[in-house]
Write an enzyme that holds these catalytic residues in place. Structure first.
Site, mmCIF file in Angstrom:
data_model
loop_
_atom_site.group_PDB
_atom_site.id
_atom_site.type_symbol
_atom_site.label_atom_id
_atom_site.label_comp_id
_atom_site.label_asym_id
_atom_site.label_seq_id
_atom_site.Cartn_x
_atom_site.Cartn_y
_atom_site.Cartn_z
ATOM 1 N N GLU A 34 0.858 -1.180 0.000
ATOM 2 C CA GLU A 34 0.000 0.000 0.000
ATOM 3 C C GLU A 34 0.897 1.234 0.000
ATOM 4 O O GLU A 34 1.627 1.473 0.972
ATOM 5 C CB GLU A 34 -0.877 0.062 1.250
ATOM 6 C CG GLU A 34 -1.954 -0.988 1.348
ATOM 7 C CD GLU A 34 -2.799 -0.771 2.598
ATOM 8 O OE1 GLU A 34 -2.859 0.371 3.102
ATOM 9 O OE2 GLU A 34 -3.395 -1.746 3.079
ATOM 10 N N ASP A 45 -6.426 6.704 10.582
ATOM 11 C CA ASP A 45 -5.081 6.289 10.960
ATOM 12 C C ASP A 45 -4.714 6.779 12.353
ATOM 13 O O ASP A 45 -5.149 7.836 12.799
ATOM 14 C CB ASP A 45 -4.069 6.808 9.940
ATOM 15 C CG ASP A 45 -4.217 6.124 8.599
ATOM 16 O OD1 ASP A 45 -4.116 4.890 8.571
ATOM 17 O OD2 ASP A 45 -4.452 6.811 7.578
#
Length: 246
Positions: A34, A45
Site C-alpha cells: 500500500e 489512521d
C-alpha cells in the site's frame, strides 16, 4: 500461503527512499504494497501514520511524487494506492483511474469513501480492471456485509476492531469471518492493530494481514539512517510473514 500487505507513507522521508524500501519489502516477504498518500487529516489512521503524513507534507510531498514512485515500483510489486477521497477527487477520478492502470497499480484503498457512495466509480474501476478495496467492520450487519462483498475484488479489508490503526485493540473476528465467507470467496485480509505480537492471532481464519503502523514506527525513528530503516523494515517483514504462516 497467507499474504502480507504492508503500508508505507509515500515520499517519507523522500521519494528515492520510498522506492528502495518498497523493493526491499517485496524481496523480504511483502506480497502487496500500500503506497499511502500523505494527507493532512487521515481520520482512520493512528498517531504514528498521522505523524508520518504530516512530516511528508512538511517535506514537500506532491501527488506527482506518488506517480513517480509507482512508475518504478508497480511493475515489480503488487501495488495499491491508499489515500483519502479528497486526494483522489481533486485529481479527477475519470483521468486518475486509467493513469493508475497505465502505471501498473492494481487498485485503490479509500477508507473515507463509504460503500454507498462509491457507486459512481464502480464502472470506471471495472473498465480498467482495478480493485476498489472494500472495508468490512465488526459493527456491520449481515445484510450490509452481503451487499458490500458481493462485487468485491482482490481482497476484503476486514477492520479488526472499531477504532483507528495502530492501537492494538483485540476483538474476536471468527464470527464476522464466517459471515463474510457465506457470501464471497474473495480473500479476507485483516488490518488495524496488526504487528509482530498480534499477527499470528489476527490471521486465524483469514487469508492475510495488513500492517502499517509497525513499519511506519521504524520510518519515524530518527536515530536510524536510511539503510538501517530499510534493514529493520525488511527484518520485520520476514518475521511477520513467518508468523502468519507458522
Amino acid at each position: 500461503m497467507k499474504k502480507l500487505v504492508a503500508y508505507i507513507t509515500s515520499g517519507y522521508p523522500e521519494k528515492s527512499f520510498s522506492i528502495d524500501l518498497a523493493l526491499a519489502l517485496h524481496e523480504n516477504g511483502v506480497d502487496t504494497l500500500e503506497l499511502g498518500i500523505p494527507f493532512s487529516d487521515p481520520v482512520a489512521d493512528g498517531p504514528l501514520i498521522e505523524k508520518a503524513n504530516q512530516k511528508a507534507l512538511a517535506l514537500g510531498f506532491k501527488f506527482e511524487h506518488l506517480l513517480e514512485i509507482s512508475k518504478v515500483v508497480a511493475p515489480k510489486v503488487d501495488t495499491l494506492w491508499m489515500g483519502y477521497f479528497n486526494s483522489f477527487y481533486q485529481h479527477n477520478m475519470q483521468k486518475l483511474i486509467p493513469a493508475a492502470k497505465e502505471l501498473g497499480v492494481n487498485g485503490f484503498i479509500i477508507p473515507d469513501l463509504p460503500y454507498e457512495e462509491n457507486h459512481p466509480y464502480n464502472a470506471l474501476f471495472r473498465a480498467n480492471d482495478l480493485a476498489n478495496i472494500c472495508f468490512v467492520a465488526p459493527t456491520d450487519s449481515e445484510a450490509r456485509i452481503e451487499e458490500i462483498v458481493k462485487n468485491s475484488k482482490k481482497f476484503i479489508y476486514l477492520v479488526a476492531y472499531t477504532g483507528i490503526t495502530g492501537s492494538g485493540a483485540a476483538e474476536d473476528l471468527q464470527p464476522i469471518l464466517a459471515t463474510i465467507k457465506k457470501y464471497t470467496q474473495t480473500p479476507i485480509n485483516v488490518g488495524f492493530g496488526v504487528n509482530q505480537k498480534t499477527a499470528k492471532e489476527k490471521v486465524k481464519g483469514a487469508d492475510g494481514v495488513i500492517v502499517g503502523s509497525a513499519f511506519v514506527e521504524i520510518l519515524l525513528n530518527e536515530s536510524l539512517n536510511y539503510n538501517e530503516k530499510i534493514k529493520k523494515c525488511s527484518e520485520l517483514a520476514k518475521i511477520l510473514k513467518s508468523e502468519i504462516n507458522s
